[in-house]
Motif scaffolding. Structure first.
Motif, PDB file in Angstrom:
ATOM      1  N   PHE A 192       0.987  -1.108   0.152  1.00 48.81           N
ATOM      2  CA  PHE A 192      -0.082  -0.050  -0.081  1.00 48.81           C
ATOM      3  C   PHE A 192       0.963   1.133   0.036  1.00 48.81           C
ATOM      4  N   ALA A 193       0.414   2.292  -0.421  1.00 51.25           N
ATOM      5  CA  ALA A 193       0.980   3.594  -0.308  1.00 51.25           C
ATOM      6  C   ALA A 193       0.176   4.829   0.031  1.00 51.25           C
ATOM      7  N   THR A 194       0.601   5.732   0.556  1.00 53.46           N
ATOM      8  CA  THR A 194       0.005   6.876   1.017  1.00 53.46           C
ATOM      9  C   THR A 194       0.526   8.149   0.818  1.00 53.46           C
ATOM     10  N   ILE A 195       0.116   9.341   0.599  1.00 52.92           N
ATOM     11  CA  ILE A 195       0.943  10.627   0.356  1.00 52.92           C
ATOM     12  C   ILE A 195       0.388  11.526   1.208  1.00 52.92           C
ATOM     13  N   THR A 196       1.362  12.146   2.104  1.00 48.18           N
ATOM     14  CA  THR A 196       0.945  13.059   3.261  1.00 48.18           C
ATOM     15  C   THR A 196       1.479  14.349   2.674  1.00 48.18           C
ATOM     16  N   LEU A 197       0.676  15.502   2.774  1.00 47.25           N
ATOM     17  CA  LEU A 197       1.233  16.659   2.484  1.00 47.25           C
ATOM     18  C   LEU A 197       1.184  17.687   3.740  1.00 47.25           C
ATOM     19  N   LYS A 198       1.661  18.890   3.623  1.00 50.43           N
ATOM     20  CA  LYS A 198       2.030  20.063   4.737  1.00 50.43           C
ATOM     21  C   LYS A 198       1.284  21.045   4.401  1.00 50.43           C
ATOM     22  N   TYR A 201      -0.673  26.836   5.949  1.00 50.92           N
ATOM     23  CA  TYR A 201      -1.753  27.691   6.247  1.00 50.92           C
ATOM     24  C   TYR A 201      -2.473  27.485   7.582  1.00 50.92           C
ATOM     25  N   ARG A 202      -2.522  26.228   7.756  1.00 48.14           N
ATOM     26  CA  ARG A 202      -3.089  25.618   8.932  1.00 48.14           C
ATOM     27  C   ARG A 202      -2.192  24.994   9.741  1.00 48.14           C
ATOM     28  N   GLY A 203      -1.058  24.884   9.520  1.00 47.67           N
ATOM     29  CA  GLY A 203      -0.227  24.591  10.454  1.00 47.67           C
ATOM     30  C   GLY A 203      -0.243  22.831  10.531  1.00 47.67           C
ATOM     31  N   MET A 204      -0.554  22.209   9.600  1.00 48.45           N
ATOM     32  CA  MET A 204      -0.845  20.862   9.953  1.00 48.45           C
ATOM     33  C   MET A 204      -0.120  20.130   8.573  1.00 48.45           C
ATOM     34  N   VAL A 205      -0.173  18.833   9.020  1.00 46.68           N
ATOM     35  CA  VAL A 205       0.107  17.641   7.862  1.00 46.68           C
ATOM     36  C   VAL A 205      -1.161  16.639   7.865  1.00 46.68           C
ATOM     37  N   GLU A 206      -1.273  16.394   6.516  1.00 46.82           N
ATOM     38  CA  GLU A 206      -2.550  15.489   6.382  1.00 46.82           C
ATOM     39  C   GLU A 206      -2.316  14.402   5.225  1.00 46.82           C
ATOM     40  N   THR A 207      -2.786  13.136   5.578  1.00 47.33           N
ATOM     41  CA  THR A 207      -2.553  12.137   4.356  1.00 47.33           C
ATOM     42  C   THR A 207      -3.767  12.376   3.730  1.00 47.33           C
ATOM     43  N   VAL A 208      -3.680  12.735   2.392  1.00 56.38           N
ATOM     44  CA  VAL A 208      -4.679  13.171   1.356  1.00 56.38           C
ATOM     45  C   VAL A 208      -5.066  12.216   0.551  1.00 56.38           C
ATOM     46  N   THR A 232       5.135  14.101  10.597  1.00 61.44           N
ATOM     47  CA  THR A 232       5.779  15.213  10.948  1.00 61.44           C
ATOM     48  C   THR A 232       7.469  15.373  11.217  1.00 61.44           C
ATOM     49  N   HIS A 233       7.906  14.166  11.610  1.00 59.52           N
ATOM     50  CA  HIS A 233       9.215  14.181  11.654  1.00 59.52           C
ATOM     51  C   HIS A 233       9.850  14.093  10.365  1.00 59.52           C
ATOM     52  N   VAL A 234       9.293  13.214   9.619  1.00 54.35           N
ATOM     53  CA  VAL A 234      10.184  13.006   8.104  1.00 54.35           C
ATOM     54  C   VAL A 234       9.801  14.610   7.233  1.00 54.35           C
ATOM     55  N   ILE A 235       8.711  15.128   7.573  1.00 55.51           N
ATOM     56  CA  ILE A 235       8.789  16.159   6.696  1.00 55.51           C
ATOM     57  C   ILE A 235       9.337  17.418   7.274  1.00 55.51           C
TER      58      ILE A 235
END
Length: 271
Positions: A192-198, A201-208, A232-235
């Motif tokens: 499986f694979a996921t993409i998380t973006l930073k 503006y909201r100060g968040m990281v989220e898997t989209v 967040t550590h990797v980003i």
């Protein structure tokens, strides 16, 4: 007899000037449908205003979104008049600051306002010793009304084009995300694979986006930038991490619920 001749000459000139102004307004109104750029509109307007007023110089100014003026000078003769002088700088400053136009017998000005925003200005002027005819300010006001309508339309067209470009960009970005997930699962044979973006503006990281992920995983994977999570550590560090065991930065709920103890996983920063 001389007084009567002078009066008749004055009437003739006034009638001629009024005819020229009406013709100029008619011409400009007809040209509006063919002009789709603010620069073309202001150039056409300042040329008509200067020639019709028999002025020695004309000036059109458009303000960008950040207030920077873009000038469009026009001189029908070799004399540039006060173009580029401090007097013209005062006109531009007054328009930028929302102040009344400086009064001068040698110059007529129309500020191009749209609701609470000043789009620019239209001005014509005479060389030293000459005065602007009394009909010119009214003419500029009428011409400015037509010009404002044209600028309103160009702003709308410009906004629609920006929306179109942003939409096309979103489509391209969406394709890149899906293509990245396909490569990870098909070409690299990941389960499986996921993409998380930073989101700055909201100060968040989220898997989209994800592929072959269990239902509910994406919805639960959202963190503040200062949270001590593996994503967040990797980003924040830009370091690739490979783990096949429990780690203090894992979301314990996700780790247990989706049985991540059975997996070896890799997090790669996207630069």
């Amino acid at each position: 007899e001389r007084k009567q001749q002078a009066r008749l000459e004055s009437i003739r000139l006034s009638f001629e000037r009024a005819t020229d102004q009406a013709q100029a307004l008619w011409t400009f109104s007809n040209d509006l449908d063919q002009l789709f750029r603010s620069e073309d509109l202001i150039r056409q307007a300042v040329t008509l205003a200067t020639d019709t007023s028999r002025a020695d110089w004309g000036l059109g100014v458009i303000f960008s979104d950040d207030g920077t003026p873009k000038e469009f000078p026009y001189t029908p003769t070799d004399s540039r008049g006060p173009l580029g002088t401090e007097a013209v700088r005062e006109l531009i400053r007054a328009a930028q600051e929302g102040q009344p136009a400086p009064r001068s017998a040698e110059c007529a000005v129309e500020f191009l306002k749209l609701e609470n925003r000043t789009l620019g200005l239209l001005a014509v002027g005479m060389a030293a010793g000459r005065t602007v005819p009394s009909t010119v300010p009214v003419f500029l006001q009428t011409l400015g009304g037509a010009l404002r309508n044209g600028l309103r339309r160009t702003l709308l067209i410009s906004s629609l084009r920006r929306i179109e470009q942003a939409t096309l960009g979103a489509y391209d970005f969406d394709f890149e995300l899906n293509d990245t997930l396909r490569e990870a699962t098909e070409d690299l044979h990941m389960e499986f694979a996921t993409i998380t973006l930073k989101d700055d503006y909201r100060g968040m990281v989220e898997t989209v986006r994800g592929r072959n992920v269990p239902p509910g995983l994406l919805r639960r994977s959202r963190y503040k930038m200062d949270d001590d999570d593996i994503q967040t550590h990797v980003i924040n560090t830009g370091i690739t991490v490979v783990l096949d065991e429990m780690n203090k930065r894992f979301n314990l709920e996700i780790f247990e619920f989706f049985e991540h103890h059975k997996l070896a996983r890799i997090w790669v920063p996207l630069h």
